[in-house]
Design a protein around this motif. Structure first.
Motif, PDB file in Angstrom:
ATOM      1  N   UNK A  50       0.839  -1.135   0.005  1.00 15.04           N
ATOM      2  CA  UNK A  50       0.073  -0.098   0.193  1.00 15.04           C
ATOM      3  C   UNK A  50       0.848   1.365  -0.160  1.00 15.04           C
ATOM      4  N   UNK A  51       0.356   2.160  -0.872  1.00 17.10           N
ATOM      5  CA  UNK A  51       1.210   3.445  -0.867  1.00 17.10           C
ATOM      6  C   UNK A  51       0.419   4.571  -0.207  1.00 17.10           C
ATOM      7  N   UNK A  52       0.776   5.707   0.585  1.00 18.70           N
ATOM      8  CA  UNK A  52       0.013   6.359   1.230  1.00 18.70           C
ATOM      9  C   UNK A  52       0.685   7.684   0.815  1.00 18.70           C
ATOM     10  N   UNK A  53      -0.217   8.926   0.896  1.00 22.18           N
ATOM     11  CA  UNK A  53       0.284  10.078   0.368  1.00 22.18           C
ATOM     12  C   UNK A  53      -0.064  11.049   1.907  1.00 22.18           C
ATOM     13  N   UNK A  54       1.134  11.715   2.155  1.00 23.20           N
ATOM     14  CA  UNK A  54       1.251  12.808   3.593  1.00 23.20           C
ATOM     15  C   UNK A  54       1.726  13.983   3.070  1.00 23.20           C
ATOM     16  N   UNK A  55       1.389  14.959   4.151  1.00 25.15           N
ATOM     17  CA  UNK A  55       1.752  16.533   3.938  1.00 25.15           C
ATOM     18  C   UNK A  55       3.141  16.569   4.694  1.00 25.15           C
ATOM     19  N   UNK A  56       3.574  17.877   4.767  1.00 27.72           N
ATOM     20  CA  UNK A  56       4.913  17.912   5.539  1.00 27.72           C
ATOM     21  C   UNK A  56       4.600  17.796   6.882  1.00 27.72           C
ATOM     22  N   UNK A  57       3.597  17.715   7.493  1.00 34.78           N
ATOM     23  CA  UNK A  57       3.344  17.263   8.879  1.00 34.78           C
ATOM     24  C   UNK A  57       3.132  15.825   9.355  1.00 34.78           C
ATOM     25  N   UNK A  58       3.002  15.193   8.233  1.00 28.36           N
ATOM     26  CA  UNK A  58       2.912  13.671   8.437  1.00 28.36           C
ATOM     27  C   UNK A  58       1.547  13.098   8.536  1.00 28.36           C
ATOM     28  N   UNK A  59       0.626  13.990   8.170  1.00 26.55           N
ATOM     29  CA  UNK A  59      -0.869  13.945   8.156  1.00 26.55           C
ATOM     30  C   UNK A  59      -1.259  13.246   6.805  1.00 26.55           C
ATOM     31  N   UNK A  60      -2.087  12.116   6.992  1.00 25.54           N
ATOM     32  CA  UNK A  60      -2.284  11.484   5.644  1.00 25.54           C
ATOM     33  C   UNK A  60      -3.370  12.261   4.757  1.00 25.54           C
ATOM     34  N   UNK A  61      -3.197  12.641   3.552  1.00 29.38           N
ATOM     35  CA  UNK A  61      -3.783  13.592   2.780  1.00 29.38           C
ATOM     36  C   UNK A  61      -5.075  12.686   1.971  1.00 29.38           C
TER      37      UNK A  61
END
Length: 820
Positions: A745-756
């Motif tokens: 599974x690939x996941x996308x996160x912002x600069x603060x490590x919060x999942x988008x």
């Protein structure tokens, strides 16, 4: 016991309702070789090969039939699918047991043009990818058996070579502008048949009954295959009722065996009727006795009365039946058109379990097995020829259309499930020819319509979306895509009423919209605020494009399962309050591949299905079940919605799709009340609750009741209150392994490590090492290039018991690697 070998011929009793089965038949499924290119000549297929020669070219691969040339490349995100010649070859031990018997190759479907060779002799050519046809190889086999090659090189076997070709050809239907692939290959069963010199090639069973079901009138015609001009024969008929009881029999002498021969006319008092709830069928058995040998056969048929009321609904056996329909393309993950019998059976049963009682087979004649299942499951059918888009070609083009219409009607004539013969689809769509002449299209449409009535006066004719031909056919379906290509879904009823008023008999086929499986939304109807409502709800040129033009949900919506369930829910609610409506058919049942949609979230896929291309159910499947089925069911929306989001303390809607009379909801073990179902209380027929999720893990459970029966459903998810910005990094993790198959599974996160959680970035998977990505499946979890769903994407890897490195890349982000 008989051994299971390719060359053993067994007496079979196929309950086929169109082409009569042969006395002795075998499926040619194994020991084939395949070449995905053309040959310099037929000699290259049959010349001596092997013998330790390392320079033998071209290189053939081993395959089984059915086989589709485009099993994977139809949904390869990086290439257009192959359109061109391909070859199949095998060697058969042919020994016809009948004196002066005929040896036949029976193709149940091969695309799109086919040539058949015995050794180097071409024995048959067929144009058309969807109708059945036969090649008589008797004489060619006899000639080849006289050669030295038969005895020495081929050691008593006969080389059979078959060339298929799905190259682009403007003088062939369907058009390459069509929204589906024109597949190549021998993608339906191929049978080797031994017939006596006289056989019954076609039977035409006309079973009529009045609305009251008092008298069943039966007339049987036959068309003999009689190349040796046999003059005399005896025929014995037996008719068995749906319980297997013999009800009628007769014996006749025949002296005229040419053309279509009247064989028997009789009556059955108070016949047991075929219906969608009780699909009862009779059986006709026959035996033809002649000096050339005996020939036995069996056919199924059914008595039912059908009526599309002018300016009104549809009646089956004198009672109104709302047609609750869908559509089918011959397409599946990993095999494309070459679906196995088990896959076909599974698909049709899933439709019935969803509540379907009607299907439009788009946009071509489909396999005998599909029609047999419609007969036995109780699914009414609109079947059509592939005159689809592009305009109108010349004489060769027209002759193919006439031939395919004739073949479709004659081959499927006996099926009680069929109620409509379709003349075409979207024939107002120009593009293949410099000339687009509406009057010429209309004239040819009338010719086809007249031909259909001549071939079969007992069934209706229809087309979809060609307004200038609407007055020609018996039943017309306009283009109404409320809430997708035009307008909002709340425009549906008004748009339907407007179109209903224009035609004599109205049926609405094709509605719905795309959904990217596993993508969900907290505000799915947001894009509706941009949409112009109250006008036309049709589809127009360019509407399927994801770029340009007026605002429309197909371009500006989020393609979430959340939106499409709302659209479907609204349509089904409205259809319950249209007493004049004959019925509808949702487009389609299953996602399918198409060459004209390379930019969709799963490239080259039409994603309007209620299930994915591998039978994975989307949420929409359960919306239909909640309206269309009787067996108690309850389904909480969001089984693949892993993370929901919102503010802390905010109440969020939970929807339950159920056909039960009442349901009680529980959040983390606490009841939040019982509600009663009301189909007109939108959304979810009133079974919706606003619940205060807690930050982190949540469990929602529903218990629903229908009479004395109780059903339940449960989902678990995380509630995220942290806000995110744009994605700047990815992770790649193994989340499951079953035997030698791992899921990553690939996941996308912002600069603060919060999942988008609303990210729709394109994700590209890659692999190096011993394993192999399970890709080119045309599914949300089976494509190496895919748009993310709620900030994630998954794919499976076949590890091959070795080591691999999987990569995931997305434009503007750092590529991530994972060792398996």
């Amino acid at each position: 016991m008989f051994k299971r070998t390719k060359y053993l011929f067994i007496i079979i009793a196929l309950f086929s309702s169109q082409l009569v089965f042969a006395q002795k038949s075998a499926r040619l499924s194994q020991d084939w070789e395949f070449l995905k290119q053309d040959l310099g000549g037929i000699w290259e297929a049959v010349r001596p090969v092997g013998l330790g020669n390392p320079e033998s070219v071209p290189l053939w691969s081993k395959v089984n039939l059915p086989h589709c040339v485009n099993a994977e490349d139809a949904v390869d995100p990086d290439v257009n699918y192959y359109q061109g010649p391909a070859w199949y070859r095998t060697q058969l031990a042919i020994d016809n047991p009948y004196k002066q018997g005929r040896t036949i190759l029976h193709f149940e479907g091969a695309g799109q043009k086919t040539d058949v060779y015995v050794y180097t002799m071409k024995v048959a050519t067929h144009v058309g990818g969807y109708d059945e046809w036969k090649a008589d190889i008797t004489d060619a086999v006899a000639e080849f058996k006289k050669t030295e090659a038969f005895k020495k090189q081929f050691k008593g076997k006969v080389p059979i070579s078959i060339r298929t070709d799905n190259s682009r050809d403007l003088e062939m239907i369907p058009s390459d502008l069509s929204d589906f692939n024109l597949y190549g290959g021998i993608y339906r069963h191929l049978n080797l048949i031994y017939n006596p010199a006289l056989s019954l090639d076609q039977t035409f069973i006309k079973a009529e009954v009045d609305q009251l079901g008092k008298i069943g009138k039966l007339s049987i015609k036959g068309r003999f295959y009689n190349p040796d001009k046999v003059n005399d024969a005896d025929v014995q008929f037996k008719i068995f009722d749906p319980k297997g009881k013999l009800v009628l029999k007769t014996t006749k002498k025949l002296s005229n065996l040419s053309g279509d021969v009247d064989l028997w006319s009789t009556e059955i008092k108070k016949p047991q009727l075929w219906s969608t709830e009780s699909p009862l069928q009779y059986i006709l058995q026959y035996e033809i006795s002649a000096a050339a040998g005996n020939y036995k056969g069996e056919e199924k048929f059914g008595f039912r009365n059908i009526e599309f009321v002018e300016k009104g609904p549809f009646n089956l056996n004198g009672k109104r039946l709302l047609l609750r329909g869908t559509h089918r393309h011959e397409d599946h993950a990993g095999v494309a058109a070459a679906m196995t019998d088990d896959l076909v059976r599974t698909e049709m049963k899933m439709m019935k379990e969803m509540g379907v009682n009607f299907i439009r087979l788009g946009h071509y004649q489909q396999s005998r097995m599909v029609l047999n299942l419609c007969d036995s499951l109780g699914i009414l059918v609109w079947e059509e020829i592939p005159w689809c888009r592009g305009g109108l070609g010349g004489d060769v083009y027209k002759e193919q259309a006439r031939r395919m219409l004739t073949n479709m009607v004659e081959q499927h004539y006996n099926h009680p499930s069929i109620i409509i013969w379709g003349m075409g689809n979207e024939n107002d769509w120009p593009g293949d020819f410099p000339e687009f002449d509406k009057q010429k299209i209309k004239a040819f449409m009338k010719e086809l319509n007249d031909l259909s009535h001549q071939l079969d006066a007992s069934r209706y004719t229809a087309i979809r979306r060609c307004d200038f031909c609407a007055d020609i056919v018996d039943v017309y379906s306009p283009s109404i895509w409320a809430g997708w290509y035009r307008g909002a879904y709340t425009d549906y009823k008004k748009a339907t009423e407007d179109e209903f008023a224009k035609v004599k008999r109205f049926l609405h086929v094709e509605w719905g919209g795309d959904s990217h499986a596993m993508r969900h939304s907290e505000n799915p109807d947001k894009a509706l605020s941009k949409i112009k409502t109250g006008g036309s709800a049709d589809e127009r040129a360019g509407d399927a494009s994801l770029y340009g033009g007026a605002a429309r949900i197909s371009k500006d919506g989020d393609w979430s399962e959340s939106y499409i369930t709302n659209l479907i829910d609204w349509h089904l609610k409205e259809q319950e309050n249209m007493p004049w409506l004959s019925g509808t058919a949702y487009w389609p049942f299953k996602d399918f591949s198409t060459p004209v949609r390379p930019d969709n979230p799963v490239p080259y896929m039409n994603q309007k299905g209620v299930i994915e291309r591998d039978f994975t159910k989307k949420e929409a499947y359960f919306v239909f079940q909640s309206y269309w089925t009787e067996k108690p069911m309850a389904h909480i929306y969001g089984h693949t919605w892993r993370v929901r989001w919102g503010d802390e303390g905010e109440e969020k809607m939970v929807k339950v799709y159920s056909n039960c009379t009442e349901a009680e909801i529980f959040l983390n073990g606490k009841s939040f009340g019982t509600k009663k179902r009301n189909s007109q209380d939108y959304p979810a027929a009133g079974l919706r609750w606003n619940l205060p999720f807690v930050k982190g893990a949540n469990i929602v459970k529903v218990i629903a009741k229908k009479g004395k029966e109780t059903v339940s459903d449960e989902i678990q998810f995380t509630y995220q209150t942290a806000k995110w910005t744009k994605p700047v990094k990815m992770t790649l993790t193994k989340i499951d392994q079953q035997a030698d198959i791992a899921t990553v599974e690939a996941k996308l996160f912002d600069a603060n490590g919060v999942q988008c959680l609303d990210a729709i970035n394109w994700i590209s998977f890659g692999l190096t090492g011993d394993g192999k990505l399970i890709d080119n499946q045309g599914t949300s979890s089976g494509s190496r290039k895919v748009q993310s769903y709620n900030g994630r994407a998954i794919i499976k890897v076949h590890l091959n018991k070795g080591q691999s490195v999987v990569s995931v890349a997305s434009e503007g982000l750092k590529t991530v690697f994972l060792e398996l």
